[in-house]
Design a protein around this motif. Structure first.
Motif, short mmCIF file in Angstrom:
data_model
loop_
_atom_site.label_atom_id
_atom_site.label_comp_id
_atom_site.label_asym_id
_atom_site.label_seq_id
_atom_site.Cartn_x
_atom_site.Cartn_y
_atom_site.Cartn_z
N VAL A 1 0.85 3.01 6.18
CA VAL A 1 -0.32 3.62 5.55
C VAL A 1 0.15 4.78 4.68
N LYS B 1 -5.76 8.98 6.16
CA LYS B 1 -4.91 7.83 6.49
C LYS B 1 -5.10 7.35 7.93
N THR C 1 -7.11 3.09 10.45
CA THR C 1 -6.43 2.22 11.42
C THR C 1 -6.93 2.49 12.84
N GLU D 1 2.32 6.53 9.04
CA GLU D 1 1.39 7.20 8.15
C GLU D 1 2.11 8.32 7.43
N SER E 1 0.53 -3.31 4.57
CA SER E 1 0.54 -1.98 3.97
C SER E 1 -0.82 -1.63 3.37
N ILE E 2 -1.14 -0.34 3.47
CA ILE E 2 -2.44 0.19 3.04
C ILE E 2 -2.20 1.45 2.22
N VAL F 1 -4.52 4.68 0.94
CA VAL F 1 -5.83 5.33 1.03
C VAL F 1 -5.99 6.23 -0.19
#
Length: 321
Positions: A22, A30, A34, A120, A137-138, A140
């Motif tokens: 993240v 972040k 999750t 994160e 994967s993210i 924000v």
């Protein structure tokens, strides 16, 4: 239909360490997105590393060197990459610890990854080697108006910084954000865009309601019978609140992505079938993260949909292996 085997037990007995990366700016939320994964699988299976622990300099050294944590040179990214590789092999590491209260480093601690490891931080997707180590994967991506309000609240209320200090940090970091952090959007499987609510900008501060889009790449592989349902009967018959649901195509720096956008409030019953679908697909009962609440926010809904997407990726890896 026959119930699915308990996916939680399958993960618990698997040697695979599944990594979720993240990325995003400091104070961008972040951890929030999750939380559903943490609640579904529990602390026995989910562990988290905050990349702030891999700062190279303490707060006073950064001030003296006039360097922000957003600059990759202020972080031990090589050590981070080595440590994640070791954790994915099932080994333990001595993890550094950055203390936000003192601005200094505490003694390293032994750390072993859970079967789901969430990372994160500012540079989670910065290096190719780090990206290769992520299974999902993210990024924000709150708009500045939202991000700066969150940063002020966090740094002033939780960390004791003055308003002037926070304002100075916001201004000082912006160039590094644009150069080093924002380009990581191009490497994320999913991007979460956060804007003030169209039902009133005060909704964020008073009810945690924002206009939130989940942008995703088209799935390259899908598994049959994975579905998400919104209860239209409940929505049309009993819904007392205004909300927006939109599907669109949005441009990100380097690609067109499909975006699912929510704003306003939904009755909990409207999305109960989303939870039931995840229950069926995982064999984990019950999944009732928002049970007991009359309404849910876009943040809640995006958490749930994102957790389904992550579970989908994990199921595929299990079947492939």
């Amino acid at each position: 239909m026959d119930p699915k085997p308990n996916f939680k037990e399958i993960i618990a007995h698997s040697p695979l360490i599944f990594t979720i990366g993240v990325a995003g700016d400091s104070g961008s939320g972040k951890t929030t997105f999750t939380n559903a994964i943490r609640q579904i699988f529990g602390p026995g299976l989910v562990s988290t590393i905050t990349l702030d622990d891999y700062h190279k300099f303490d707060r006073e050294e950064r001030r003296r060197l006039d360097i922000t944590p957003l600059n990759p040179e202020a972080n031990n990214l090589g050590t981070l990459e080595t440590d994640i590789a070791q954790l994915k092999k099932g080994h333990s590491i001595q993890k550094p610890v950055y203390n936000h209260t003192t601005g200094k480093f505490d003694s390293p601690v032994p750390f072993s990854a859970g079967k789901i490891l969430i990372l994160e931080g500012l540079h989670t997707l910065f290096k190719p080697g780090l990206r290769e180590l992520m299974d999902f994967s993210i990024f924000v991506d709150p708009e500045n108006e939202v991000k700066y309000a969150w940063k002020r609240m966090r740094d002033m209320e939780r960390r004791g910084y003055s308003s002037d200090v926070v304002s100075g940090e916001i201004y000082r970091r912006e160039k590094d954000y644009q150069e080093f952090i924002a380009p990581q959007r191009c490497h994320a499987d999913a991007i979460i865009r956060i804007r003030p609510s169209g039902y009133g900008e005060d909704k964020g501060a008073t009810k945690n309601i924002y206009n939130i889009s989940l942008l995703q790449n088209r799935m390259k592989r899908t598994i049959r019978d994975i579905d998400l349902n919104i209860d239209l009967y409940s929505m049309l018959s009993f819904h007392d609140h205004d909300f927006l649901l939109e599907f669109s195509t949005q441009m990100v720096d380097c690609a067109r992505m499909r975006a699912l956008t929510f704003d306003g409030e939904m009755n909990y019953d409207t999305i109960r079938k989303l939870e039931k679908s995840i229950e069926y697909q995982t064999g984990i009962h019950p999944i009732a993260i928002f049970e007991g609440r009359e309404t849910v926010t876009p943040t809640d809904i995006i958490q749930l949909i994102l957790s389904w997407r992550i579970i989908h990726r994990r199921i595929f890896i299990r079947e492939r292996v």
